[in-house]
Each structure stands twice: as structure tokens, then as C-alpha cells.
Design an enzyme around this catalytic site. Structure first.
Site, PDB file in Angstrom:
ATOM      1  N   VAL A 184       0.867  -1.173   0.000  1.00 43.73           N
ATOM      2  CA  VAL A 184       0.000   0.000   0.000  1.00 43.73           C
ATOM      3  C   VAL A 184       0.899   1.217   0.000  1.00 43.73           C
ATOM      4  O   VAL A 184       2.000   1.185   0.556  1.00 43.73           O
ATOM      5  CB  VAL A 184      -0.925  -0.004   1.240  1.00 43.73           C
ATOM      6  CG1 VAL A 184      -1.501   1.374   1.510  1.00 43.73           C
ATOM      7  CG2 VAL A 184      -2.047  -1.004   1.043  1.00 43.73           C
ATOM      8  N   CYS A 185       0.432   2.279  -0.652  1.00 44.42           N
ATOM      9  CA  CYS A 185       1.135   3.567  -0.646  1.00 44.42           C
ATOM     10  C   CYS A 185       2.539   3.363  -1.213  1.00 44.42           C
ATOM     11  O   CYS A 185       2.735   2.563  -2.136  1.00 44.42           O
ATOM     12  CB  CYS A 185       1.125   4.134   0.772  1.00 44.42           C
ATOM     13  SG  CYS A 185       1.404   5.911   0.889  1.00 44.42           S
ATOM     14  N   THR A 186       3.548   4.034  -0.668  1.00 41.58           N
ATOM     15  CA  THR A 186       4.895   3.903  -1.221  1.00 41.58           C
ATOM     16  C   THR A 186       5.561   2.578  -0.850  1.00 41.58           C
ATOM     17  O   THR A 186       6.740   2.374  -1.180  1.00 41.58           O
ATOM     18  CB  THR A 186       5.778   5.086  -0.778  1.00 41.58           C
ATOM     19  OG1 THR A 186       5.677   5.199   0.644  1.00 41.58           O
ATOM     20  CG2 THR A 186       5.304   6.379  -1.430  1.00 41.58           C
ATOM     21  N   GLY A 187       4.823   1.684  -0.214  1.00 40.34           N
ATOM     22  CA  GLY A 187       5.320   0.313  -0.056  1.00 40.34           C
ATOM     23  C   GLY A 187       5.683  -0.302  -1.395  1.00 40.34           C
ATOM     24  O   GLY A 187       6.576  -1.160  -1.466  1.00 40.34           O
ATOM     25  N   GLY A 216      -3.088   2.274  -3.729  1.00 40.03           N
ATOM     26  CA  GLY A 216      -2.685   3.674  -3.780  1.00 40.03           C
ATOM     27  C   GLY A 216      -2.316   4.183  -2.393  1.00 40.03           C
ATOM     28  O   GLY A 216      -1.984   3.410  -1.499  1.00 40.03           O
TER      29      GLY A 216
END
Lengths: 246, 246
Positions: free
Chosen positions: A119-122, A169
Site C-alpha cells: 500500500v502507498c509507497t510500499g 494507492g
């Protein structure tokens, strides 16, 4: 495990496609993570699945909002594979881009997992571990331009599935990502039951959840907040990408 | 405080109506809380506000999903008042309904706070502390019938504002609650910027976020999961309500 979690096996869901009643989710819990990136999916998945918080030690780890959480399993004690590997984002990722121990652990686990997720910048961390080369992927809206550094194709969608990669996202997309994973692993009934338990019937009082809806003034304000975070990550990210290309 | 949080004061928001640049939020962090009840609002509020996790000690506290978090402030070290008092829900509430130390702390803090707030069954805890008598309030859909035990009027809305009480519905309503609080304290620009930073543009892959949308079969499955949690709370809740009436 709580009483609520213990009840899940009684709900007649039966084993998932891996043949286990509770698939195991290994979730990276690194210093400086964005806590809700992790806690959103964990709240959705824990119960139907068995979640583990992975780090080098089990000392409390401070998240980016000041809350400390306690990892539940050391890398060295992890099983050979998890059914699902999950990586959240957060400003602490700046350290990870140059952290061979963590990236090697992710690469090894990612090779064996049924699902490799973030998730996200993972997704940048997955990318730095070599796990998104040639895959379509989502990330935080402000970080999309960075995915190609690791051979990934950025997609402006809330949840992106490409073969066995599922990437979400920014931040709150983690809840939608995790419900999507439940649908794929267990089917709609479990996802719907979880959604009702969490009363996930969103009603934002304002409407600026994407750059188009927010408009340029709010987007600039958000980028001003994110600026220092991005700066912290950039040098380490570029160094890792150079090694990745080389 | 992270770099991102430090940037907030640079955004020209100026002081809120309390005259302080960062209002202080006291958030109850009790054993057996539902972690996302707390982490959702904390992710929204921290930065524009300064959040503190309150408990009797600063030893790690285990949440209902197995993740442990570390409280940041003991009751005994708390200031006389917070600008905002916040209480999450969770199965551990069963212990709180008979816990005079915690309920007295909440009653005292609630008397002085600008805003007295909760998410999910946190409103039952506020009620047990005598803070919702005569107020309209939200709670988790499965717990609405319990609010009148403490003189509160249950309302089937996602976020309910009655004078200086703001209460949210179940679990994920915490994000909508916290954005609503930002609108009231700072205005829409801060709420919208926060929403964009968190990419809160929900897109659930299934549609069962309320009982009507879920239908009777899913609702029964959810109640089967919640049953043991409700049983744990009920005796203590009734005992407290009897004292409340008496």
C-alpha cells in the site's frame, strides 16, 4: 488472538485455496512507517487471516505519527514463506532503500508468497527489492513517477492487480486493497461480512481525495507537506535504482 | 514528531480558535481497543493537532487484533485539560465499564475539553463516564440499542454532532469523524489537504458497509462474529448503567 478472531473459523468459510484455514500474512513493520498503511489492512485481514508484524527485532518501532508498535516476529524467526507478503509505506522507507538485509528478506519472501502486496509507497520498497520489475503497480499519487526507477509501470488506480502482485494507492487505499484481497482469497461473502463489521460505508465530509477533486491550491499545500519526506527518500532511492539498473 | 508533522505550522493555517497553534488531543489507549478506531483518527489529526495516547501506564497495550502500541502519557501526567478528548471502542471496553479510575479520569477531562469525541463503541465508554446524558450520539450499528442505558439518544448516522460532542459510527467512521473535526476546528482547507495527503478517495470493491446494503445473511454472519464481544461487555455495561440510573 481475540474472541472475535477466534470466531472466524466457525463461520463455515472452510480452507482457502492454499489448504490452510487461516492464510499467513507477513507484514513489514519498519521504523517510520505510516501506521495506518499497516493498521488499515491488518484490521481487515486479521481474523480471516493470521497476521504477523515483521522486523529485525521485536523492540517497539516508532511510526511516522509518533505511535510505537511492537513487531511480533523477527526476520530470523520467519517461516520460509508466507501466503501473503505485505509492505506499507512511510517516510522511514528512506532507510530501507539502502538496507540490504531488509531488501534481501523481502526478495526471498516475495519469491515464495502466493500474493506480493503493498500500500502507498510500499510499492517503491517492493520495487527496490526487485519484486515489481515488469509489473503494473499503484502507489501514493505523489510518488507515481518513481515506480519506473524499478521497472514498474505506474497506474493511477486505487488497487492494481497484475498476476500475483496487488498494490494499493496512498494510505487509506489500504482498506480497499485488503477487501480486494479477501475477495480473491475467500470470495465476496467474507469481504462483505468484514466490511459490515468495520462499518466501511465511507462518507467523507469534504471531497479532495484525489488531485483532480482537490484542485491546484490544495495539491500544492499537500506537496509542501510531503516535500521533506520526498527529499529524505530521494538520494537513497536513486542510489538503489542505479544498482538496480546496473 | 515527524518532518511532515513539523511542516504543518508552516502552512499558514495560524492558530485555531483556542489560540494554540496545535490543539492537544488526548486519546484513550486501553487494552483490547480496536486499533483502527484509534489509528484512523490519529492519522488524520496528528500534524494539524498534537496527539497523545493516554493510559494508566506507558507499558505497551495489546489491541484486539494483536498489535501492541505504546501509550505516550500516563493519566497522572496528563494536563488539566485537552482541547479534544477522544475515546475509541473495542472489546476491551468490557473492563472499562467497571473501572472507576478510567471513568473518573474521562469524566474530569470531558468536563474541561472543547470537544468530547468518540468512534465506534467509544460512545458507550463516554456514556459510562456520564458524558452523553441527554446527547444525540453515534456508535457501531450493532451497539445502538445500548446508548439509552446512559441517557444518550442513538442516531443512525456516520458522524453525529450535538453541541460539543462529536461521535462517529463503527470502526472506519473514525476517518470521517476526524475530517469533520478538522473542518470545525480549522476549516475546509486543512481538512481537504489532509484528505489528499491520505488519498482518501474510497472505492470499496464490495458494497456491504451498512446492514441495509449487506442484507440479512451477511448481517447474521457479522453478528455471529460480534456475539462473544457483546457478551463480554454486557454484564459490566448493565452494572454500570444500574449505578448510572441509581
Amino acid at each position: 488472538m481475540t474472541d472475535a478472531a477466534r470466531r472466524w473459523p466457525l463461520m463455515g468459510m472452510g480452507p482457502d485455496r492454499t489448504g490452510r484455514p487461516q492464510p499467513r500474512v507477513g507484514m513489514l513493520a519498519f521504523p517510520g512507517l505510516t501506521l495506518i498503511d499497516l493498521v488499515g489492512p491488518q484490521a481487515v485481514l486479521n481474523g480471516p487471516m493470521r497476521t504477523h508484524l515483521l522486523w529485525k527485532t521485536t523492540d517497539p518501532v516508532e511510526s511516522d505519527s509518533g505511535i510505537s508498535i511492537t513487531p511480533t516476529m523477527r526476520f530470523d524467526d520467519a517461516p520460509d514463506r508466507f501466503d501473503i507478503l505485505f509492505v506499507p509505506g512511510g517516510p522511514g522507507q528512506a532507510e530501507l532503500f539502502g538496507d540490504a538485509e531488509t531488501l534481501d528478506f523481502l526478495a526471498r519472501q516475495g519469491a515464495g508468497a502466493d500474493w506480493v502486496t503493498s500500500v502507498c509507497t510500499g510499492s517503491l520498497i517492493l520495487g527496490a527489492a526487485g519484486l515489481l520489475d515488469g509489473y503494473r503497480a499503484a502507489t501514493h499519487w505523489a510518488a507515481r513517477d518513481l515506480l519506473p526507477l524499478f521497472g514498474a509501470e505506474p497506474v493511477a488506480e486505487r488497487v492494481v492487480i497484475d498476476r500475483n502482485r496487488i498494490t494499493g494507492g496512498g494510505v487509506t487505499a489500504g482498506i480497499d486493497f485488503a477487501l480486494t484481497l479477501l475477495v480473491h482469497v475467500f470470495g465476496e461473502a467474507v469481504a462483505r461480512t468484514t466490511q459490515l463489521l468495520m462499518e466501511y460505508d465511507p462518507a467523507p465530509p469534504v471531497h479532495a481525495g484525489n488531485v483532480g477533486a482537490a484542485g491546484p491550491e490544495i495539491a500544492m499545500a499537500a506537496l509542501a507537506v510531503l516535500g521533506p519526506v520526498a527529499e529524505m527518500s530521494m538520494a537513497a532511492l536513486q542510489a538503489r535504482a542505479d544498482r538496480f539498473e546496473g
